[in-house]
Design an enzyme around this catalytic site. Structure first.
Site, short mmCIF file in Angstrom:
data_model
loop_
_atom_site.label_atom_id
_atom_site.label_comp_id
_atom_site.label_asym_id
_atom_site.label_seq_id
_atom_site.Cartn_x
_atom_site.Cartn_y
_atom_site.Cartn_z
N SER A 46 0.84 -1.20 0.00
CA SER A 46 0.00 0.00 0.00
C SER A 46 0.87 1.25 0.00
O SER A 46 1.98 1.24 0.54
CB SER A 46 -0.90 0.03 1.24
OG SER A 46 -0.16 0.32 2.40
N ASP A 47 0.37 2.32 -0.60
CA ASP A 47 1.00 3.61 -0.35
C ASP A 47 0.76 3.93 1.13
O ASP A 47 -0.04 3.27 1.80
CB ASP A 47 0.41 4.68 -1.28
CG ASP A 47 1.37 5.85 -1.46
OD1 ASP A 47 2.27 6.05 -0.60
OD2 ASP A 47 1.24 6.58 -2.47
N TRP A 48 1.49 4.92 1.62
CA TRP A 48 1.49 5.18 3.07
C TRP A 48 0.14 5.68 3.56
O TRP A 48 -0.27 6.76 3.24
CB TRP A 48 2.64 6.15 3.41
CG TRP A 48 3.93 5.43 3.73
CD1 TRP A 48 4.70 5.62 4.85
CD2 TRP A 48 4.60 4.37 2.99
NE1 TRP A 48 5.78 4.75 4.83
CE2 TRP A 48 5.75 3.99 3.72
CE3 TRP A 48 4.33 3.70 1.81
CZ2 TRP A 48 6.61 2.97 3.29
CZ3 TRP A 48 5.19 2.70 1.37
CH2 TRP A 48 6.31 2.35 2.10
N GLN A 49 -0.52 4.90 4.31
CA GLN A 49 -1.89 5.03 4.81
C GLN A 49 -2.94 5.05 3.70
O GLN A 49 -3.98 5.69 3.82
CB GLN A 49 -2.11 6.16 5.83
CG GLN A 49 -1.37 7.43 5.60
CD GLN A 49 -1.61 8.51 6.64
OE1 GLN A 49 -1.80 8.24 7.82
NE2 GLN A 49 -1.58 9.74 6.22
N ALA A 50 -2.68 4.30 2.66
CA ALA A 50 -3.68 4.15 1.59
C ALA A 50 -4.55 2.92 1.80
O ALA A 50 -5.39 2.61 0.98
CB ALA A 50 -2.99 4.06 0.23
#
Ligand code: NAG
Ligand code: NAG
Ligand code: NAG
Ligand code: NAG
Ligand code: NAG
Ligand code: NAG
Ligand code: NAG
Ligand code: NAG
Length: 900
Positions: free
Chosen positions: A314-318
C-alpha cells in the site's frame, strides 16, 4: 480521519456496504457521464463503468485473489526458495512480514516485522524513484522526467542499477520506485516528473528498464503508483481536510476499461513482464473503489491478466480496510498503522485474528508472504547476504532513538556509509543527455564566447543550502529536483553559475552573473553591453501534495514560469540580440509569448537534473554531449491540453468524481486529434518527441518485414488449487503478547493484547462479521480458478509478445558534427475513435559521425498493434488499416508504410 474498517468497495452484491455520502452531480457532470455511458466502445460484457443506481462509476468485483503460479516464467527458482522458507513460518511470523511496524517505528520510511527465529531481518522499504531519501552520502540522481528525455534504455537501466547499489549499501531491501503513475494526464500534475513522460509506451520502457537495473543490484524495485494517481489534490481526505476541503473519501479517477488497459495500466504490464518484485497501490479511488482494495485492478488486471507474481504494497496510509483489502489482493500494508501513529492497524493483530476466525483464508496470507519472499529471493537476496540497515530516516545524528515514534532504544543509528561510488559520472552524463534543445538559431554549441552574462535566480544556489528546504519544498536557487517523498538529500549541487563560470575561466571568456530576477537596472546595464551572450534562467516546480509551495499544493496552479521568469526573459530579450533561455521545470510551461522573438537565439529545457546540474548543462551548451527529446508536448495555452487538474471538489463532501472523459487522448494524442497541422489553433509549439541536436539527420529506406506467427489463442484452463504452507492453531491463547517482550509505544505487532475474545483483542465494534456477511462472493474460495484469456505469463498472454513486424530505417547524418539521434516509431492503429498515432518504438543511436549512416531497428509485437476489446476482455488486432511511421518526433515523420 475516521475509518470504520468496513470495506468501501462498492460491490453491488454486498449488503454491508457503507456507501459514501453522495451529493447529486451537476447537470453538466451528469450529461458527461451519460455520454460516457452511452458510448458503445466501453462497457460491454459484465462491465458497466457507471452504476445505473446513482450515476457514479463503479468497479466490478473480481475474486478470489490469484495466488502465485509455481511455474511462472522467471519466478520458478524464487518460488521454490520462498516455499522452503515460508513453510517454516508460524502464523505470527507470516503476519509480521506483511505488516509495517508503524510510522517512524524503525529506521526506514517503512519496515515490516522481522523473523528473529530464522534470522530474517526487518525488511526496509525506502523512498524513492530518484535514489535514497532521508539519508546521507547518497547521490541525487536526475528526476525521471529528465531521465525519460534521454530516450535511452541503457541509461535507464544504468540509473536503476546505480540507485539499487546505493540502496543495497544502506541496507534497504525495497526501493520505492520507479514511477509510471502519474502518467501525465494533466500537465499541471504535481508528480508527473517522477515518471518518464506523457506516453504509456515510453513510461513502460522506462519503468521496465529501471526495475531491471534496481533488481540487478540486489534490491526489490517497487513500480508505483498503481493506478491513475494523476493529481495530488484530494488524493487523501485527511490532507484535503487540512486545506479546508471537507471531503470524506479520496478522489475517484473514473476510467473506462479500454482506457485503463491501453493507457494507465499499460506501463505496469511492461514492468511485470520485466520481473518487477513489487507494486504500490495508490491513494486515489478508481471508479469509486480505493486503489488498495480495488479487486478488479489488483486481482483482475494486475495478478490475473498480467500474471504479477510479486507483492502489492500500500502507499502510506492508503489502506482503508482489513480483511477486505486482503481479499482484494493487497499483500503488505505500509507503514502498518491505520493512520500514522495510532498504534492500531487494519492488519497486525487484526490479520492474525482474521486468519484464526476464517475471514482471511490461510492460503491468502500464505500467498502474501510467498509473494514478498519470492521477490526477495528473486533479486538474489539470501538469509546469509542480508545488509543490516545502517542509516536512520529520522535524524542525521549518529546516535538517536531507534524507535523514533516511541523515543525508545538509544543507540548508534547512522553510520554515514558512503554509497555514491562513481555514480556522479552517470548522473552528469544522463542529465546532459536528457537536456532538450527546443530552439537553436546557430548560437549553440558555444565556442569560447567573448563574454557570458548569466541572469536569474535559477542559475544560483539556495542561500539556505541545497538541502535547506525539507523534502526540497521550496523554489530558492536553481531547481534540480521536485519536492516531496521522491527526493534525496544532495551530497552537493553544482549550480549552473559555478559550472558556467568554471568553463568561462578555462576558455578566457569574460563572465558575470546576476543571481536574482529582480535587479532590472543592473541586469539591463549588463546585457546591453557589446558582445554579450546572455543566458537567462527561469523555472517552475512541482511535487507531492503534502507540501504547498507558493500556492501550488503539489499540482501546479498554472503553467507559467515562477518568480517573474517570463518578464525576466522578455526584458532581457528586448534589449539583447543573443539571449539563450534555460528552463528548469517539472513539465511543460507556456513559452508562447516569447519563443518566437528572434533575439532569443536558443531555448534549452534542462528539466530536473540532480546533483550535477551545472556540469550537465555546460556539457550541452558547449556541445560536449548530445541532447535528448521532449517527453511531453509544449502547448500554446493551458486550455490547449484539453485536460487539467481538478482543484475544487465536485461531489459535496463525498469523493470528488474525476471523469477521465478524454479516454486515451492525453498529451500528443489529444493535440494530434484537435490540431493536427502546424497552423491549427491550439497546435503544439514543440511537440512530443521533439528536440534539436548537433547533426542533420536524413531518414530513408523504411523496410517492414512481416513474421509468420501462429494465431492468437486466448489462454484457457484453470489454476492450481490455492496452496497452503504450514498450519496454525485457532486457540487465541497461542497468540498472546509474550511476557518477555517490552511493548513499544505505537508499534504494530502480530500478537494480541487480549485473549479473552476476538472482539476484545481487535477493539473493532463491528467485529464478528463472517466472510460471507461482508466479503463479496468467492472472496475466500481457494479452489482452482479459470484462467483469463489475456493472461498466461508475467506481462500477460505470451503471444502478446510475439514479434509481428521488424521495422528498419536508415539514419544518415548529413551535418557537420557528431551527434546522437533518437528515431521514433509511431503506429496508426486505425479505426475512427483511435488516436492519429501512438508511440510504439524508439532508440537512442549514439555518436553518429558526419556522413555516417546507421540502421534503426524496431520490433513490433502483437500487443503493439492491438487494442483492448472490452467484450472479449482481451487484446485484438482490429480490421482497421494500420500504418507505421518513422521519424524524429511525433510530428516529423518522413517515412511511412502500411502494415499488412
Ligand atoms: C483492528 O481494526 C479496526 C478497524 O478495522 C481498528 O479499529 C482496530 O483498532 C484494530 N485493532 C488493532 C488491535 O489494531
Ligand atoms: C515481529 O517483528 C518484531 C520486530 O522486528 C520482532 O521483535 C518480533 O519478535 C517478531 N515477532 C515474531 C513472532 O517473530
Ligand atoms: C464535514 O463533513 C461531515 C460529513 O461528512 C460533517 O459531519 C461535518 O460537519 C462537516 N464539517 C464541516 C466543517 O463542514
Ligand atoms: C475476524 O477478524 C477480523 C479482523 O479483526 C474481523 O474484521 C472480523 O469481523 C472477524 N470475523 C469473525 C467472524 O470473527
Ligand atoms: C564585439 O562587439 C563589437 C561592437 O558591436 C563588434 O564590432 C565586434 O565584432 C564584437 N566582437 C565579437 C568577438 O563578437
Ligand atoms: C504561476 O505560479 C507561480 C508559482 O506559484 C507564480 O510565481 C506565478 O506568478 C503564477 N503566474 C501567474 C500568471 O499567476
Ligand atoms: C532585439 O534586441 C534589440 C537590441 O539589440 C532591440 O532593439 C530589439 O527591439 C529587440 N527585438 C525584439 C523583438 O525584442
Ligand atoms: C496493548 O497493550 C499495551 C500495554 O499493555 C498498550 O500500550 C497498547 O496500546 C495496546 N495495544 C493495542 C493495539 O490495544
Amino acid at each position: 480521519m475516521k475509518y470504520t474498517g468496513l470495506p468501501r468497495r462498492r460491490d453491488p452484491s454486498r449488503a454491508e456496504e457503507r456507501v459514501p455520502s453522495m451529493k447529486p452531480l451537476s447537470l453538466v457532470a451528469a450529461a458527461l457521464l451519460a455520454a460516457v455511458a452511452d458510448a458503445s466502445s466501453i462497457g460491454g460484457a459484465d462491465y458497466t463503468p457507471l452504476d445505473a443506481r446513482d450515476g457514479l462509476a463503479h468497479s466490478p468485483p473480481h475474486y478470489p485473489s490469484p495466488w502465485m503460479d509455481p511455474k511462472a516464467t522467471g519466478w520458478e527458482d524464487a518460488y521454490a526458495k520462498a516455499k522452503a522458507f515460508v513453510s517454516q513460518l508460524t502464523l505470527l511470523e507470516k503476519v509480521n512480514i506483511t505488516t509495517g511496524t508503524g510510522w517512524m517505528s524503525g529506521p526506514c520510511v517503512g519496515n515490516v516485522g522481522a523473523v528473529p527465529r530464522l534470522g530474517l531481518k526487518a525488511l526496509c522499504m525506502q523512498d524513492g524513484p530518484l535514489g535514497l531519501r532521508f539519508s546521507d552520502y547518497n547521490s541525487a540522481f536526475p528526476v525521471a522526467v529528465t531521465s525519460g528525455a534521454t530516450w535511452s534504455k541503457h541509461l535507464w537501466r544504468d540509473r536503476g542499477k546505480a540507485m539499487g547499489e546505493e540502496a543495497k549499501g544502506k541496507g534497504v531491501d525495497v526501493l520505492l520506485g520507479p514511477v509510471a503513475g502519474p502518467i501525465g494526464r494533466a500537465p499541471e500534475g504535481g508528480r508527473n516528473a517522477e515518471g518518464f513522460g506523457a506516453d504509456p509506451y515510453l513510461q513502460g520502457q522506462g519503468l521496465a528498464s529501471t526495475s531491471v537495473g534496481i533488481q540487478e543490484a540486489g534490491v526489490v524495485a517497487c513500480a508505483k503508483h498503481y493506478v491513475a494517481n494523476e493529481q495530488e489534490h484530494f488524493r487523501q481526505s485527511g490532507e484535503s481536510q487540512g486545506r479546508g476541503f471537507n471531503i470524506s473519501e479520496s478522489l475517484s479517477s473514473n476510467i473506462d476499461d479500454k482506457t485503463m488497459h491501453e493507457l494507465y495500466a499499460w506501463p505496469f504490464a511492461d514492468a511485470v513482464k520485466a520481473g518487477v518484485g513489487s507494486i504500490m497501490c495508490s491513494y486515489n479511488q478508481i471508479n469509486n473503489s480505493y486503489g488498495c482494495q480495488n479487486s478488479k485492478l489488483l486481482n483482475g488486471i494486475l495478478k490475473g491478466e498480467m500474471g504479477f507474481q510479486g507483492f502489492v504494497m500500500s502507499d502510506w496510509q492508503a489502506q482503508h480496510a482489513g480483511a477486505a483489502t486482503a481479499a482484494a489482493g493487497l499483500d503488505m500494508t505500509m507503514p502498518g498503522d491505520t493512520t500514522f501513529n495510532t498504534g492500531y492497524s487494519f492488519w497486525g493483530g487484526n490479520l492474525t485474528l482474521g486468519v484464526i476466525n476464517g475471514t482471511v483464508p490461510e492460503w491468502r496470507i500464505d500467498d502474501m508472504v510467498m509473494r514478498i519472499m519470492a521477490a526477495y529471493f528473486k533479486v538474489g537476496r539470501t538469509l546469509q547476504n542480508q545488509v543490516p540497515t545502517n542509516f536512520n530516516s529520522w535524524t542525521r545524528d549518529s546516535y538517536g532513538w531507534e524507535d523514533q515514534a516511541a523515543k525508545e532504544n538509544w543507540g548508534l543509528i547512522n553510520q554515514q556509509v558512503d554509497v555514491r561510488a562513481d555514480h556522479a559520472n552517470h548522473i552528469r552524463e544522463s542529465a546532459a543527455k536528457g537536456t532538450v534543445i527546443l530552439k537553436n538559431s546557430g548560437v549553440l554549441p558555444l565556442n569560447k564566447p567573448k563574454f557570458v552574462a548569466v541572469v536569474g535566480e535559477d542559475a544560483g544556489s539556495n542561500p539556505k543550502g541545497p538541502n535547506g528546504c525539507p523534502d526540497r519544498g521550496c523554489d530558492d536557487g536553481t531547481l534540480a529536483m521536485i519536492w516531496g517523498s521522491g527526493t534525496s538529500n544532495f551530497p552537493y549541487l553544482i549550480t549552473p553559475d559555478s559550472a558556467l563560470q568554471a568553463q568561462a575561466i578555462k576558455d578566457g571568456t569574460r563572465y558575470e552573473s546576476i543571481l536574482t530576477n529582480y535587479a532590472w537596472e543592473q541586469t539591463q546595464a549588463l546585457v546591453t553591453q557589446p558582445n554579450v551572450t546572455a543566458i537567462v534562467f527561469a523555472n517552475a516546480g512541482g511535487g507531492e501534495g503534502y507540501i504547498d509551495v507558493d500556492g501550488n499544493a503539489g499540482d501546479r496552479k498554472n503553467l507559467t514560469l515562477w518568480k517573474n521568469g517570463d518578464d525576466l526573459i522578455k526584458n532581457v530579450s528586448s534589449v539583447n540580440p543573443n539571449t539563450i533561455v534555460v528552463l528548469h521545470t517539472s513539465g511543460p510551461v507556456l513559452v508562447t509569448d516569447w519563443y518566437n522573438n528572434p533575439n532569443i537565439t536558443a531555448i534549452v529545457w534542462a528539466g530536473m537534473p540532480g546533483q550535477e546540474s551545472g556540469n550537465s548543462l555546460t556539457d550541452i551548451l558547449y556541445g560536449k554531449r548530445s541532447p535528448g527529446r521532449s517527453p511531453f508536448t509544449w502547448g500554446p495555452t493551458r486550455k490547449s491540453y484539453g485536460t487539467d487538474v481538478m482543484y475544487k471538489p465536485n461531489n459535496g463532501d463525498g469523493a470528488p468524481q474525476d471523469d477521465f472523459t478524454e479516454g486515451v487522448f492525453i498529451d500528443y494524442r489529444h493535440f494530434d486529434k484537435v490540431a493536427p497541422n502546424k497552423g491549427d489553433a491550439g497546435a503544439p509549439i514543440y511537440e512530443f518527441g521533439f528536440g534539436l541536436n548537433w547533426g542533420d539527420f536524413k531518414y530513408s529506406n523504411l523496410q517492414v518485414q512481416k513474421h509468420n506467427v501462429r494465431p492468437y489463442q486466448p489462454t484457457t484452463g484453470k489454476t492450481i488449487k490455492a496452496p497452503e504452507f504450514g498450519n496454525f492453531s485457532t486457540d487465541l491463547k497461542d497468540y498472546a503478547f509474550p511476557k518477555g517482550i517490552r511493548y513499544i509505544y505505537q508499534w504494530i505487532y502480530p500478537w494480541l493484547n487480549s485473549t479473552t475474545s476476538g472482539k476484545e483483542a481487535s477493539g473493532d465494534p463491528h467485529y464478528g462479521k463472517t466472510a460471507k456477511e461482508f466479503l463479496p462472493p468467492g472472496a475466500i474460495d481457494g479452489s482452482p480458478q479459470p484462467l483469463q484469456g489475456a493472461s498466461g505469463a508475467p506481462g500477460g498472454n505470451r503471444q502478446l509478445w510475439d514479434v509481428l513486424y521488424t521495422v528498419t530505417a536508415t539514419i544518415t547524418n548529413n551535418g557537420k558534427a557528431m551527434s546522437d539521434e533518437v528515431p521514433q516509431l509511431y503506429v496508426s492503429l486505425g479505426g475512427k475513435d483511435e488516436p492519429v498515432r501512438v508511440l510504439r518504438g524508439f532508440d537512442r543511436i549514439e555518436r553518429i559521425a558526419p556522413g555516417e549512416s546507421r540502421q534503426f531497428r524496431a520490433e513490433l509485437t502483437r500487443r503493439d498493434v492491438s487494442n483492448w476489446d472490452v467484450k472479449t476482455q482481451n487484446w485484438v488486432i482490429t480490421k482497421a488499416p494500420k500504418t507505421v511511421y518513422v521519424g524524429s518526433s511525433s510530428r516529423k515523420l518522413p517515412l511511412k508504410a502500411a502494415l499488412q
